[in-house]
Design a protein around this motif. Structure first.
Motif, mmCIF file in Angstrom:
data_model
loop_
_atom_site.group_PDB
_atom_site.id
_atom_site.type_symbol
_atom_site.label_atom_id
_atom_site.label_comp_id
_atom_site.label_asym_id
_atom_site.label_seq_id
_atom_site.Cartn_x
_atom_site.Cartn_y
_atom_site.Cartn_z
ATOM 1 N N UNK A 225 -36.915 7.324 -5.178
ATOM 2 C CA UNK A 225 -35.485 7.123 -4.888
ATOM 3 C C UNK A 225 -35.157 7.559 -3.458
ATOM 4 N N UNK A 226 -34.032 7.142 -2.960
ATOM 5 C CA UNK A 226 -33.596 7.513 -1.619
ATOM 6 C C UNK A 226 -33.121 8.958 -1.584
ATOM 7 N N UNK A 227 -33.453 9.661 -0.503
ATOM 8 C CA UNK A 227 -33.026 11.045 -0.327
ATOM 9 C C UNK A 227 -31.676 11.132 0.382
ATOM 10 N N UNK A 228 -31.196 10.006 0.899
ATOM 11 C CA UNK A 228 -29.991 9.986 1.723
ATOM 12 C C UNK A 228 -28.751 10.606 1.072
ATOM 13 N N UNK A 229 -28.506 10.428 -0.237
ATOM 14 C CA UNK A 229 -27.276 10.982 -0.814
ATOM 15 C C UNK A 229 -27.151 12.497 -0.742
ATOM 16 N N UNK A 230 -28.278 13.221 -0.580
ATOM 17 C CA UNK A 230 -28.184 14.690 -0.543
ATOM 18 C C UNK A 230 -28.707 15.304 0.750
ATOM 19 N N UNK A 231 -29.572 14.614 1.472
ATOM 20 C CA UNK A 231 -30.183 15.189 2.659
ATOM 21 C C UNK A 231 -29.143 15.493 3.739
ATOM 22 N N UNK A 232 -29.159 16.733 4.224
ATOM 23 C CA UNK A 232 -28.259 17.186 5.299
ATOM 24 C C UNK A 232 -26.786 17.016 4.951
ATOM 25 N N UNK A 233 -26.463 17.070 3.675
ATOM 26 C CA UNK A 233 -25.074 16.927 3.233
ATOM 27 C C UNK A 233 -24.386 18.269 3.007
ATOM 28 N N UNK A 234 -25.074 19.375 3.264
ATOM 29 C CA UNK A 234 -24.486 20.693 3.028
ATOM 30 C C UNK A 234 -23.304 20.940 3.971
#
Length: 433
Positions: A225-234
Motif C-alpha cells: 500500500x502507499x505510505x503517503x497518507x501517514x508519512x511526514x503527516x505529524x
C-alpha cells in the motif's frame, strides 16, 4: 561473508554462529509478525489509513532493528508497542480528542526527549540505579505478563466480568494445538534441538492451515500500500502546545520503563548482563530505541520500542545484533509478502510466548527472600505487571513500594537518589492520570 559476520558481530566471543543467529531472528520475527496485522487495526481506530500504517509499521521496525543490531550489537527487536498504540488511539485521540497528526507529533517529541536523556546519559543512570532485586523482579514480572498474553492468545484463559479472568473453552482445536505446541517447545528445548521454538510455531501454523482452523496464505505476494497518507503527516506545532506536556510525558515515561524493563529482562535471559544485572553498552541500545521512535512517528506509527518477544529469539540461541538484523530484513520482506507474514495465527505464536514467559519467570530465584525489604517490593513488581497489564505500572508500583519500605525500615542509605526520584515521579503520574 561468514568470517566477516563472525568478526563484525563477535559471534565466537558470545558462543553463537551465523546459523543460530539466523534461526533466532526468524523465531523472533514469527513471534512478533502479528504486530504487522494488529497495529494497523488499532491505529485505524484513530482515523489513520490502515494500509499506510502497515507499511510504516514494517519500515519503523526494520529501522529500529537495524540500528539495534549494527550499533548496539544486541539481539533485541523493535516494533510499534502494543500497549502504547492502544494509549495513542484510545486515550490521546479517542478520549482527549487530539488529531492523530498531533498524536504523532507528541510521539516524536517523546522520542527526541528520550534520545537526549540517553545521550546525556541520564536514562542510563536511572536504569543502572535500579537495585538488583528489582531488576530480577522486572524480568520475572515480564515473564508473568508474557504468560498471560500467551494463555489469552491460545484461548486457555478468557475475560470475565465476574472474576476478570476465567478458563477458556479447552475443547477448541486451536487450544489443543496451542497446548501441543507449548509441550513440544519445552520437550525440544530440553533435548537442545536447535530452532525448537521456530519449528513448533511453523508446525502449529501448518496444522491449523491444513485443518481449516485459520486461513492459509491466499497468495505469496501483494503490492504494498502507499505510505503517503501517514508519512511526514505529524503535527509538531500542535504537539508543542503547553497543554500537551502531560501527553508527551506519558509517552516518555511509559516507553522509558517499558524499554528499560524489556532490555534488562531479555538481555539477562541471554546472559549478557553483568554480575549486578547491568547492561553493558546500555546507552547504545537506548539510542537505538529512541531513534526508532522518532523514525516511526515520521513514517506514521505510534511509539516504536524494544519488544518482549525478543526473548523468543534469545531462547532460540540469539546472542548478537545479527539476530536483530535478520528481523529487520524480514520486516522489509514482509511488506511484499504480507499475506504470508500475517497468516501465522495467534494460537501458533502463543505457545512460544508462554514458554518464554515461563523461562523468564525463573529470575525470581535471584531475589534475596530472607530480606523483606527486598523481596516484598520484588513480589509487588512481578505481580503488578500482569494484573495491571502494563510493564511500566509494575515497575512504578514496585519502586514506590521499595522506597517506602526502605525508608520506614530505617535503611534509607540503601536508596539510590535516582530510585527515589523515579518513585516520586511515578507516584505523581498515578495520582494525576
Amino acid at each position: 561473508m561468514v568470517p566477516w559476520l563472525t568478526r563484525c558481530f563477535r559471534l565466537e566471543e558470545r558462543g553463537t554462529s551465523v546459523r543460530t543467529e539466523v534461526l533466532a531472528g526468524c523465531t523472533t520475527f514469527l513471534t512478533v509478525s502479528y504486530i504487522i496485522l494488529v497495529n494497523p487495526r488499532v491505529l485505524s481506530g484513530a482515523g489513520m489509513d490502515a494500509g499506510a500504517v502497515l507499511v510504516a509499521t514494517c519500515l519503523a521496525a526494520a529501522f529500529g532493528c537495524g540500528v539495534m543490531g549494527l550499533y548496539a550489537n544486541y539481539p533485541i527487536a523493535l516494533a510499534p508497542g502494543m500497549g502504547l498504540n492502544a494509549y495513542f488511539a484510545a486515550v490521546a485521540v479517542g478520549t482527549l480528542g487530539l488529531s492523530w497528526q498531533v498524536g504523532l507529533g507528541a510521539v516524536f517529541c517523546s522520542g527526541f526527549l528520550m534520545l537526549v536523556l540517553s545521550v546525556l546519559p541520564v536514562r542510563e543512570w536511572v536504569v543502572n540505579s535500579i537495585p538488583r532485586s528489582q531488576k530480577m523482579a522486572i524480568a520475572a514480572g515480564i515473564g508473568y505478563f508474557l504468560a498471560i498474553i500467551g494463555l489469552r492468545s491460545a484461548g486457555v484463559v478468557a475475560a470475565s466480568d465476574a472474576t476478570l479472568l476465567t478458563l477458556g473453552d479447552l475443547a477448541q482445536w486451536t487450544v489443543v494445538l496451542a497446548a501441543l505446541g507449548f509441550a513440544s517447545i519445552a520437550a525440544l528445548e530440553h533435548r537442545r534441538i536447535p530452532g525448537a521454538v521456530l519449528i513448533c510455531i511453523l508446525g502449529v501454523a501448518l496444522a491449523g492451515w491444513i485443518g481449516g482452523l485459520s486461513p492459509a496464505p491466499a497468495s505469496l505476494v501483494a503490492a504494498p500500500p502507499s505510505l503517503a497518507p501517514t508519512a511526514l503527516q505529524l503535527d509538531l506545532a500542535g504537539a508543542l502546545e503547553v497543554g500537551l506536556v502531560a501527553i508527551v510525558f506519558a509517552f516518555l515515561m511509559v516507553d522509558l520503563f517499558d524499554t528499560s524493563g524489556t532490555l534488562v529482562a531479555v538481555l539477562n535471559e541471554a546472559g549478557l548482563t553483568d554480575a549486578d544485572g547491568r547492561v553493558p553498552r546500555l546507552r547504545r541500545a537506548l539510542v537505538a530505541d529512541s531513534s526508532a521512535t522518532m523514525a516511526g512517528a515520521l513514517l506514521g506509527t505510534s511509539t516504536t520500542t524494544s519488544i518482549l518477544e525478543s526473548a523468543a529469539g534469545v531462547r532460540a540461541g540469539g546472542r548478537t545484533g545479527l539476530t536483530a538484523l535478520v528481523v529487520a530484513g524480514l520486516f522489509l520482506v514482509a511488506i511484499l509478502f504480507a499475506p504470508v507474514a500475517t497468516a501465522v495465527p495467534a494460537y501458533a505464536t502463543a505457545p512460544a510466548i508462554l514458554f518464554v514467559g515461563c523461562a523468564m519467570a525463573r529470575a525470581l530465584r535471584h531475589v534475596p527472600w530472607d530480606d523483606l525489604t527486598e523481596c516484598i517490593p520484588a513480589i509487588v513488581t512481578a505481580v503488578a505487571m500482569p494484573f495491571t497489564y502494563s510493564i511500566a505500572n509494575g515497575i512504578g508500583l514496585g519502586l514506590i513500594t521499595y522506597a517506602l519500605i526502605k525508608l520506614l525500615a530505617g535503611r534509607r542509605r540503601e536508596l539510590h537518589p535516582a530510585v527515589v526520584t523515579v518513585a516520586v515521579l511515578f507516584a505523581i503520574r498515578f495520582v494525576v492520570q
